[in-house]
Every structure is written in structure tokens, then in C-alpha cells.
Design a protein around this motif. Structure first.
Motif, mmCIF file in Angstrom:
data_model
loop_
_atom_site.group_PDB
_atom_site.id
_atom_site.type_symbol
_atom_site.label_atom_id
_atom_site.label_comp_id
_atom_site.label_asym_id
_atom_site.label_seq_id
_atom_site.Cartn_x
_atom_site.Cartn_y
_atom_site.Cartn_z
ATOM 1 N N ALA A 75 29.354 30.275 25.042
ATOM 2 C CA ALA A 75 30.723 30.543 24.580
ATOM 3 C C ALA A 75 30.979 29.878 23.231
ATOM 4 C CB ALA A 75 31.731 30.053 25.619
ATOM 5 N N TYR A 76 30.554 28.610 23.090
ATOM 6 C CA TYR A 76 30.708 27.918 21.802
ATOM 7 C C TYR A 76 29.942 28.652 20.697
ATOM 8 C CZ TYR A 76 32.894 23.655 23.686
ATOM 9 O OH TYR A 76 33.748 22.755 24.246
ATOM 10 N N ILE A 77 28.704 29.075 21.021
ATOM 11 C CA ILE A 77 27.871 29.734 20.006
ATOM 12 C C ILE A 77 28.470 31.072 19.588
ATOM 13 C CG2 ILE A 77 25.624 30.799 19.590
ATOM 14 C CD1 ILE A 77 24.409 28.634 21.394
ATOM 15 N N PHE A 78 28.851 31.894 20.571
ATOM 16 C CA PHE A 78 29.434 33.193 20.255
ATOM 17 C C PHE A 78 30.749 33.030 19.486
ATOM 18 C CE2 PHE A 78 26.759 34.939 23.783
ATOM 19 C CZ PHE A 78 26.087 35.882 23.021
ATOM 20 N N ASP A 79 31.569 32.070 19.917
ATOM 21 C CA ASP A 79 32.839 31.839 19.210
ATOM 22 C C ASP A 79 32.586 31.428 17.763
ATOM 23 O OD1 ASP A 79 34.098 32.443 21.534
ATOM 24 O OD2 ASP A 79 34.815 30.425 21.974
ATOM 25 N N TYR A 80 31.574 30.575 17.562
ATOM 26 C CA TYR A 80 31.271 30.080 16.219
ATOM 27 C C TYR A 80 30.900 31.231 15.278
ATOM 28 C CZ TYR A 80 28.963 27.377 12.529
ATOM 29 O OH TYR A 80 28.586 26.837 11.323
ATOM 30 N N PHE A 81 30.115 32.178 15.807
ATOM 31 C CA PHE A 81 29.643 33.265 14.948
ATOM 32 C C PHE A 81 30.597 34.469 14.913
ATOM 33 C CE2 PHE A 81 25.587 31.057 15.724
ATOM 34 C CZ PHE A 81 25.144 30.945 14.416
ATOM 35 N N LEU A 82 31.421 34.640 15.952
ATOM 36 C CA LEU A 82 32.304 35.805 15.999
ATOM 37 C C LEU A 82 33.691 35.539 15.433
ATOM 38 C CD1 LEU A 82 31.452 37.205 19.572
ATOM 39 C CD2 LEU A 82 30.654 38.075 17.368
ATOM 40 N N ILE A 83 34.078 34.256 15.368
ATOM 41 C CA ILE A 83 35.442 33.921 14.972
ATOM 42 C C ILE A 83 35.752 34.360 13.543
ATOM 43 C CG2 ILE A 83 35.011 31.622 14.030
ATOM 44 C CD1 ILE A 83 37.867 32.576 16.428
ATOM 45 N N GLY A 84 34.699 34.538 12.740
ATOM 46 C CA GLY A 84 34.927 34.897 11.347
ATOM 47 C C GLY A 84 34.956 36.385 11.075
ATOM 48 N N LEU A 85 35.015 37.212 12.130
ATOM 49 C CA LEU A 85 34.979 38.662 11.951
ATOM 50 C C LEU A 85 36.349 39.280 11.747
ATOM 51 C CD1 LEU A 85 32.231 39.679 14.544
ATOM 52 C CD2 LEU A 85 31.991 39.258 12.090
ATOM 53 N N GLY A 86 37.351 38.452 11.521
ATOM 54 C CA GLY A 86 38.676 38.983 11.216
ATOM 55 C C GLY A 86 39.617 38.945 12.400
#
Length: 353
Positions: free
Chosen positions: A52-63
Motif C-alpha cells: 500500500a505504501y509503495i503503490f501510494d508513493y508511485f500512484l499519488i502523483g498521477l493527478g
């Protein structure tokens, strides 16, 4: 509105799984491996948290729509989990025996431990189930009466201490804690991933130790380590300027001790100490109380941080860690290496021995 409805539905599913998972594992696992196998339930949770931390880190910047992708990830894993349940999981042999399906129970036991294992375990299961049938259907009030009530109280208090020592508050609000210690937002998200990674690694250590060192030993050392870590964090946030690196180290140590003790061992113990005929009801009750404490801890964390400050935030959890140590020392029995039937006889039928 629709989003809240489905969030509520997913919460119900998570609550049901958190009861059924450890109970199922405890019923199919051999006594000498039960602690390790039940701990795998918590191990998978740490994997979930890390991912969850990893996905949030990489997905949070998609707008602005990134939250949709974040929600899609657990949905995908949920489908995979459902397919595995439908295709790969046998019924519990104790449940099969309770339904009069002895041959199917024998087949499952043979797959688990072989013919010799089945010959040793099956008679004890049948004897325990026969005793359970003589007691009739379990009423809710029965789990709070006599020796059974004492054991349910012990298990439920252990579930409470697992939560009120603060782990979910730390895991969920880790970025805010790091920012309060001076980290910028991007660094705080990365440090949160590090917290998830340490949580994952230390749970692996618990898997190796729970059936060798014992449940109670892990709980005691865990409580000591959490108390020391939280004590330092209490002190650190009384200072005008925090040492960000030391705060990170203290938080990682806190997570390490928790992940190697209370995180998996609580589930192991409550799946072991409750008698078979009340196990489902008692574990449901203890898990519900645990989730209630989780909700209250998370709900009041922003209040504690905003009104009392970070120092008191950690001091409160430090105090509960001290209480947890005292409780484990004087109330938690050692269950390592004993069959569920032996534990029921010791804790319920002959508690004075």
C-alpha cells in the motif's frame, strides 16, 4: 455516498476475514507449527501494508484521479484471493468432523501431516467434539461465564493492547509524524515506505521465533522494546528541534518490536486458547473489540496530536505498552507446542493445575 457504502462493505469483509483466517489456520495446523502458520496471517497483512505504501508513493502523483487507481489495486488482489479460496482451500477437519464427515476430515489430515499424524490427532478431535456436542448450542452469554469467561477476557484484553499501544496510529499517520520532525512531504512518504518494509521484515523474524522461543517471551520482549522506543519519542518531541534521523530510528525500532510480537502473536493466542465449541463466537467478539480500539485510536490520533502535542501522543502509547507488559507477565499462558485439546483441558477444565 456510493463510495462510503462500498467502503463499509469492504470493512465488513475485512472484519470477517480477520476472524475466519486465524481460526481456520489454527484448526488445520499441526501443534508444533501452529504458531508459525497463524503468524503467516499477520505476515500477509504486513505485505499488504508495504505494498500500500509503495503503490501510494508511485500512484499519488498521477493527478486528481489517482485515488481511483489506488482503490483499484486492492480490488484486483481481492479477486485473486477469492479465486484461490474457491480452488485451493480444503475445509477445516474439525469443522468436517462436526458435520459428521469423518472420511473427508481424515483426507484433509492425511494431506496435512500423513497417516501417522492423522492417527494421533483424529481421536483427540473426535473426543473434544463429542464433549462439545454434549454442551449444546453456544449462547452468547456463555462466553462470559466461569472459566470460559476468564479466558475470553484474557484474549480480548490482549487484542485491546495490540491496538491501544498505537501501531495503527503510527502506520497511518507516519508521514505527518515525519513532517512534524522536520521531513519534507516527499521524504516523509519515502520514510513511510521504510516503516512498512521494517514491519514486513520483522514479521518474518516472528515467524521463525514464535514456535521456538514461545508466545509469551515474544510478547514480553515486544512490550519492553515498544516502551523504550516510545519513551524516547516522548522525550524527543519535548525538545524545540527534533533530530529527524533519531526519530526515524526510534519509530523503526517501535515497529520492529511490535511486528515481532503483538502483531502476529495476538492472533496466535486467541486462536489457541478459546475452546472449539465457542471459538467462532469468542474470536468474533475479541476481533470486534480489537477493531473498535483500532477505530478509536485512529479517530482520536489527530485530536491527540493537535490538542496535546506529539510528546503526549507518544507518552500515552508508552503508558499502555507498560500496562501491556504487566498484563502479559501475569495473565497470558504459554501455549507453545500444545494441541488445542490439551489447551482446552488445561485452561477450561483444569485451570488450577
Amino acid at each position: 455516498m456510493l463510495l462510503n457504502i462500498f467502503r463499509f462493505t469492504s470493512g465488513l469483509a475485512a472484519g470477517a476475514t480477520s476472524v475466519a483466517g486465524p481460526m481456520y489456520i489454527s484448526e488445520v495446523a499441526p501443534a508444533n507449527k501452529r504458531g508459525t502458520l497463524v503468524s503467516f496471517n499477520q505476515f500477509t497483512i504486513t505485505i499488504d501494508i508495504l505494498l500500500a505504501y509503495i503503490f501510494d508513493y508511485f500512484l499519488i502523483g498521477l493527478g486528481e484521479e489517482s485515488w481511483r487507481y489506488i482503490l483499484a489495486v486492492p480490488a484486483l488482489f481481492g479477486v485473486i484471493y477469492l479465486l484461490l479460496l474457491l480452488t485451493s482451500f480444503p475445509e477445516s477437519p474439525r469443522w468436517l468432523l462436526g458435520k459428521g464427515r469423518k472420511e473427508e476430515a481424515r483426507e484433509v489430515l492425511n494431506k496435512i501431516g500423513g497417516e501417522v499424524f492423522t492417527q494421533e490427532v483424529l481421536p483427540a478431535m473426535e473426543s473434544a467434539l463429542s464433549a462439545d456436542r454434549s454442551k449444546g448450542k453456544v449462547a452468547i452469554k456463555e462466553i462470559f461465564q466461569g472459566n470460559t469467561g476468564k479466558i475470553v477476557l484474557i484474549g480480548t484484553l490482549l487484542a485491546v493492547f495490540q491496538q491501544i499501544t498505537g501501531v495503527n496510529a503510527v502506520l497511518i499517520y507516519a508521514p505527518e509524524i515525519f513532517q512534524a520532525a522536520g521531513a519534507i512531504k516527499e521524504d516523509s512518504m519515502f520514510q513511510s515506505m521504510l516503516v512498512g518494509f521494517i514491519n514486513f521484515i520483522m514479521t518474518i523474524l516472528a515467524l521463525r521465533l514464535v514456535d521456538t522461543k514461545g508466545r509469551k517471551t515474544l510478547l514480553l520482549w515486544g512490550a519492553v522494546g515498544m516502551t523504550i522506543s516510545l519513551g524516547y519519542l516522548t522525550y524527543a518531541f519535548t525538545q524545540p528541534v527534533q533530530n529527524g534521523m533519531m526519530v526515524l530510528i526510534a519509530l523503526l525500532l517501535y515497529i520492529s518490536f511490535f511486528a515481532a510480537s503483538f502483531a502476529p502473536v495476538m492472533w496466535v493466542i486467541i486462536s489457541e486458547i478459546y475452546p472449539n465449541h465457542i471459538k467462532g463466537t469468542a474470536m468474533s467478539f475479541s476481533t470486534a473489540v480489537s477493531w473498535l480500539c483500532t477505530f478509536l485510536t485512529i479517530q482520536f490520533t489527530p485530536v491527540m496530536q493537535g490538542v496535546l502535542g506529539m510528546s503526549w501522543f507518544f507518552a500515552i502509547f508508552c503508558f499502555f505498552s507498560i500496562l501491556a507488559f504487566i498484563f502479559v507477565q501475569f495473565r497470558i499462558p504459554e501455549t507453545k507446542g500444545k494441541t488445542l485439546e490439551e489447551l482446552e483441558n488445561e485452561l477450561i477444565n483444569n485451570p488450577e493445575k
